[in-house]
Design a protein around this motif. Structure first.
Motif, PDB file in Angstrom:
ATOM      1  N   ILE A  24      69.019  54.637  95.269  1.00 15.44           N
ATOM      2  CA  ILE A  24      67.706  54.127  95.675  1.00 15.44           C
ATOM      3  C   ILE A  24      67.378  54.563  97.102  1.00 15.44           C
ATOM      4  O   ILE A  24      66.372  55.220  97.357  1.00 15.44           O
ATOM      5  CB  ILE A  24      67.661  52.596  95.558  1.00 15.44           C
ATOM      6  N   SER A  27      67.507  58.462  97.824  1.00 11.43           N
ATOM      7  CA  SER A  27      66.732  59.338  96.947  1.00 11.43           C
ATOM      8  C   SER A  27      65.749  60.191  97.748  1.00 11.43           C
ATOM      9  O   SER A  27      65.469  59.928  98.923  1.00 11.43           O
ATOM     10  CB  SER A  27      65.969  58.503  95.904  1.00 11.43           C
ATOM     11  N   ARG A 112      61.095  53.631  95.415  1.00 12.80           N
ATOM     12  CA  ARG A 112      62.347  54.200  95.923  1.00 12.80           C
ATOM     13  C   ARG A 112      62.085  55.096  97.132  1.00 12.80           C
ATOM     14  O   ARG A 112      62.835  55.070  98.112  1.00 12.80           O
ATOM     15  CB  ARG A 112      63.050  55.005  94.817  1.00 12.80           C
ATOM     16  N   GLU A 204      66.473  45.925  94.923  1.00 10.27           N
ATOM     17  CA  GLU A 204      67.078  47.095  94.286  1.00 10.27           C
ATOM     18  C   GLU A 204      66.779  47.123  92.793  1.00 10.27           C
ATOM     19  O   GLU A 204      66.538  48.195  92.217  1.00 10.27           O
ATOM     20  CB  GLU A 204      68.580  47.106  94.532  1.00 10.27           C
ATOM     21  N   ALA A 207      63.517  48.677  91.964  1.00 15.30           N
ATOM     22  CA  ALA A 207      63.428  50.119  92.209  1.00 15.30           C
ATOM     23  C   ALA A 207      64.190  50.937  91.175  1.00 15.30           C
ATOM     24  O   ALA A 207      64.070  52.160  91.165  1.00 15.30           O
ATOM     25  CB  ALA A 207      63.972  50.438  93.606  1.00 15.30           C
TER      26      ALA A 207
END
Length: 208
Positions: A24, A27, A112, A204, A207
């Motif tokens: 996440i 990225s 993200r 999290e 995402a």
């Protein structure tokens, strides 16, 4: 490449590091998707209730205002036409929806990207909610000053972390939101993103 980390800030001034989910927070930042998602969020907030009268909705004007020829004025059939005072609008506004469809995968990728942007800039920190034993705006202000956090700040905490939320919510240029209410626009707006340790798994999860 090492996994991204974020400091865990305590009300007493201490800090430690917490490893973040690389899938996440590590990225690729896709700014075009972030732009699309933020536009969609802004449009969804628009009421779309603006309305004006067209010439067919204006009262009066049944007869010709003057005869067709011989007056020296342009011909006219009704005073409800747009060029007359009190006439209808040529392109009248009507209630409409400004919502635009964004695919779920695009929204998650944009979320993200916004989080990863903070991780790469080092502007995301975690907060130990248990360190706030009672609501204290003074403690919250000291934490911001002590760690030199740039404003505006967005604090993400759970509903049951009342002491933490009450400590920050009265500070200027600080927004307190729950994980389920966190918008991509708020993440982009924030120069410092604070997330409580308890709220991090929920953020999290949104995402993924």
């Amino acid at each position: 490449m090492a996994a991204p980390k974020a400091p865990v800030l305590g009300a007493e001034g201490g800090s430690k590091e917490h490893a973040l989910d690389e899938a996440i927070f590590g990225s690729e930042v896709k700014s075009h998707l972030v732009h699309e998602a933020v536009r969609a969020e802004a449009n969804a907030r628009r009421a779309g209730t603006a309305q004006t009268k067209s010439r067919g909705m204006v009262s009066g004007g049944r007869a010709k205002p003057w005869r067709q020829k011989g007056t020296g004025s342009a011909r006219a059939g009704t005073v409800r036409a747009p060029q007359f005072e009190g006439g209808g609008h040529a392109f009248a506004k009507v209630p409409r929806s400004f919502q635009q469809k964004v695919n779920r995968k695009v929204v998650k990728a944009a979320f993200r990207s916004a989080l990863a942007s903070h991780a790469s800039a080092g502007s995301i920190s975690l907060v130990d909610g248990a360190s706030f034993e009672a609501p204290s705006t003074k403690q919250a202000a000291a934490l911001i000053d002590g760690f030199e956090l740039a404003t505006p700040i967005v604090l993400v905490c759970n509903d049951d972390e009342a002491n933490l939320a009450k400590s920050f919510r009265n500070l200027g240029r600080v927004a307190v939101v729950q994980p389920s209410e966190l918008e991509i626009a708020a993440v982009v707006w924030a120069r410092s993103l604070l997330v409580s340790e308890a709220a991090l798994p929920i953020v999290e999860g949104r995402a993924r």
